[in-house]
Design a protein around this motif. Structure first.
Motif, PDB file in Angstrom:
ATOM      1  N   GLY A   1     119.409 -13.681   1.624  1.00  0.00           N
ATOM      2  CA  GLY A   1     120.104 -12.529   1.053  1.00  0.00           C
ATOM      3  C   GLY A   1     121.612 -12.618   1.171  1.00  0.00           C
ATOM      4  N   ALA A   2     122.109 -13.367   2.146  1.00  0.00           N
ATOM      5  CA  ALA A   2     123.547 -13.554   2.338  1.00  0.00           C
ATOM      6  C   ALA A   2     123.997 -14.961   1.934  1.00  0.00           C
ATOM      7  CB  ALA A   2     123.914 -13.301   3.800  1.00  0.00           C
ATOM      8  N   ASN A   3     123.043 -15.796   1.500  1.00  0.00           N
ATOM      9  CA  ASN A   3     123.306 -17.178   1.105  1.00  0.00           C
ATOM     10  C   ASN A   3     123.967 -17.968   2.244  1.00  0.00           C
ATOM     11  OD1 ASN A   3     122.975 -19.254  -0.758  1.00  0.00           O
ATOM     12  ND2 ASN A   3     125.081 -19.061  -1.473  1.00  0.00           N
ATOM     13  N   LYS A   4     123.376 -17.845   3.444  1.00  0.00           N
ATOM     14  CA  LYS A   4     123.892 -18.545   4.624  1.00  0.00           C
ATOM     15  C   LYS A   4     122.710 -18.999   5.488  1.00  0.00           C
ATOM     16  CE  LYS A   4     128.002 -15.581   4.931  1.00  0.00           C
ATOM     17  NZ  LYS A   4     128.767 -16.349   4.014  1.00  0.00           N
ATOM     18  N   THR A   5     122.954 -20.040   6.269  1.00  0.00           N
ATOM     19  CA  THR A   5     121.978 -20.477   7.259  1.00  0.00           C
ATOM     20  C   THR A   5     122.675 -20.501   8.610  1.00  0.00           C
ATOM     21  OG1 THR A   5     120.675 -21.738   5.668  1.00  0.00           O
ATOM     22  CG2 THR A   5     120.449 -22.365   7.982  1.00  0.00           C
ATOM     23  N   TYR A   6     121.999 -19.943   9.612  1.00  0.00           N
ATOM     24  CA  TYR A   6     122.556 -19.823  10.962  1.00  0.00           C
ATOM     25  C   TYR A   6     121.787 -20.692  11.940  1.00  0.00           C
ATOM     26  CZ  TYR A   6     124.964 -15.804   9.025  1.00  0.00           C
ATOM     27  OH  TYR A   6     125.750 -14.993   8.255  1.00  0.00           O
ATOM     28  N   LYS A   7     122.483 -21.069  13.008  1.00  0.00           N
ATOM     29  CA  LYS A   7     121.886 -21.827  14.100  1.00  0.00           C
ATOM     30  C   LYS A   7     121.989 -20.968  15.364  1.00  0.00           C
ATOM     31  CE  LYS A   7     122.513 -26.192  16.614  1.00  0.00           C
ATOM     32  NZ  LYS A   7     123.352 -27.414  16.685  1.00  0.00           N
ATOM     33  N   TYR A   8     120.882 -20.894  16.101  1.00  0.00           N
ATOM     34  CA  TYR A   8     120.818 -20.126  17.344  1.00  0.00           C
ATOM     35  C   TYR A   8     120.371 -21.033  18.482  1.00  0.00           C
ATOM     36  CZ  TYR A   8     120.407 -15.977  14.294  1.00  0.00           C
ATOM     37  OH  TYR A   8     120.599 -14.998  13.353  1.00  0.00           O
ATOM     38  N   GLU A   9     120.783 -20.699  19.686  1.00  0.00           N
ATOM     39  CA  GLU A   9     120.197 -21.310  20.869  1.00  0.00           C
ATOM     40  C   GLU A   9     118.987 -20.461  21.247  1.00  0.00           C
ATOM     41  OE1 GLU A   9     122.766 -22.249  24.191  1.00  0.00           O
ATOM     42  OE2 GLU A   9     124.433 -22.588  22.794  1.00  0.00           O
ATOM     43  N   ILE A  10     117.927 -21.126  21.687  1.00  0.00           N
ATOM     44  CA  ILE A  10     116.701 -20.423  22.080  1.00  0.00           C
ATOM     45  C   ILE A  10     116.637 -20.354  23.598  1.00  0.00           C
ATOM     46  CG2 ILE A  10     114.184 -20.388  21.990  1.00  0.00           C
ATOM     47  CD1 ILE A  10     114.398 -22.172  19.468  1.00  0.00           C
ATOM     48  N   ARG A  11     116.577 -19.144  24.125  1.00  0.00           N
ATOM     49  CA  ARG A  11     116.417 -18.978  25.567  1.00  0.00           C
ATOM     50  C   ARG A  11     114.962 -19.249  25.952  1.00  0.00           C
ATOM     51  NH1 ARG A  11     119.086 -13.280  27.189  1.00  0.00           N
ATOM     52  NH2 ARG A  11     116.883 -13.051  27.677  1.00  0.00           N
ATOM     53  N   GLU A  12     114.730 -19.505  27.205  1.00  0.00           N
ATOM     54  CA  GLU A  12     113.387 -19.773  27.714  1.00  0.00           C
ATOM     55  C   GLU A  12     112.413 -18.643  27.374  1.00  0.00           C
ATOM     56  OE1 GLU A  12     110.568 -22.129  29.405  1.00  0.00           O
ATOM     57  OE2 GLU A  12     112.671 -22.694  29.195  1.00  0.00           O
ATOM     58  N   ASP A  13     112.912 -17.388  27.411  1.00  0.00           N
ATOM     59  CA  ASP A  13     112.047 -16.230  27.158  1.00  0.00           C
ATOM     60  C   ASP A  13     111.823 -15.930  25.676  1.00  0.00           C
ATOM     61  OD1 ASP A  13     114.528 -15.196  26.427  1.00  0.00           O
ATOM     62  OD2 ASP A  13     114.591 -13.703  28.021  1.00  0.00           O
ATOM     63  N   GLY A  14     112.403 -16.748  24.778  1.00  0.00           N
ATOM     64  CA  GLY A  14     112.210 -16.556  23.338  1.00  0.00           C
ATOM     65  C   GLY A  14     113.344 -15.829  22.647  1.00  0.00           C
ATOM     66  N   TYR A  15     114.231 -15.205  23.409  1.00  0.00           N
ATOM     67  CA  TYR A  15     115.370 -14.528  22.774  1.00  0.00           C
ATOM     68  C   TYR A  15     116.368 -15.562  22.263  1.00  0.00           C
ATOM     69  CZ  TYR A  15     113.792  -9.934  24.209  1.00  0.00           C
ATOM     70  OH  TYR A  15     113.070  -8.777  24.345  1.00  0.00           O
ATOM     71  N   LEU A  16     117.144 -15.172  21.266  1.00  0.00           N
ATOM     72  CA  LEU A  16     118.128 -16.052  20.647  1.00  0.00           C
ATOM     73  C   LEU A  16     119.535 -15.673  21.099  1.00  0.00           C
ATOM     74  CD1 LEU A  16     116.728 -16.051  16.987  1.00  0.00           C
ATOM     75  CD2 LEU A  16     116.207 -17.648  18.848  1.00  0.00           C
ATOM     76  N   THR A  17     120.391 -16.679  21.276  1.00  0.00           N
ATOM     77  CA  THR A  17     121.782 -16.457  21.657  1.00  0.00           C
ATOM     78  C   THR A  17     122.684 -17.377  20.848  1.00  0.00           C
ATOM     79  OG1 THR A  17     121.738 -18.114  23.421  1.00  0.00           O
ATOM     80  CG2 THR A  17     121.168 -15.853  24.041  1.00  0.00           C
TER      81      THR A  17
END
Length: 186
Positions: A90-106
């Protein structure tokens, strides 16, 4: 059925998913109303937006991991399970996240200025995005190739075959295959 809703409301329409190597899965939940929805399914959004969710391997935890995307769609992670790529079509972008051990993204960072319906990754860390053919980005987010496909829209892409060197591309009217010099990851 793994789950039927979130916080008492129906999900928009779970679309793409990626299974984390350590277990659990992430999925995108964009709203694409369908003509075949009947009965108790309304074409109206019941969630407070279109998000990405995480479900733990034992299904004991289920939570939202993004709240600021327009329409998340394509999703894939790195083989080591450290990073997750999410396309906001919808925004025509791709993002990269770090994955924490508990599944949350940072540490959300813009990976590239292109959205995607589906995506895959090769063993070198190159990301393959669909839409107008298949566009390939290196691990730094620089476009390095474009694979034209004789169709108006490509939806999904994955490496397959026993050696993972065949690229399968689903399009509006066909599935295309392409022998590659590189190898995909599962």
């Amino acid at each position: 059925m793994i789950l039927s809703g979130f916080k008492g409301n129906k999900l928009n329409g779970p679309n793409d998913l990626w299974v984390r190597p350590k277990g659990g899965l992430f999925f995108t939940d964009p709203l694409y109303p369908r003509e075949y929805w009947e009965g108790n399914r309304s074409p109206e959004m019941e969630q407070d937006g279109q998000h990405v969710y995480f479900v733990s391997e034992d299904r004991s935890e289920f939570f939202q991991v993004t709240d600021d995307l327009v329409k998340p769609n394509g999703i894939v992670g790195t083989p080591d399970g450290k990073y997750l790529f999410v396309s906001d079509i919808g925004a025509n972008k791709t993002y990269k996240y770090e994955i924490r051990e508990d599944g949350y993204l940072t540490n959300k960072t813009l990976f590239c200025e292109k959205g995607s319906d589906g995506m895959t990754i090769d063993f070198k860390g190159n990301l393959y995005l669909t839409g107008d053919g298949v566009t390939v980005f290196n691990r730094n987010g620089d476009q390095i190739a474009h694979i034209p496909v004789p169709a108006k829209w490509t939806a999904n892409v994955v490496f397959g075959a026993l050696d993972r060197k065949t690229l399968f591309i689903t399009a509006m009217d066909a599935v295309y295959t392409l022998q590659m010099k590189t190898r995909g990851v599962w």
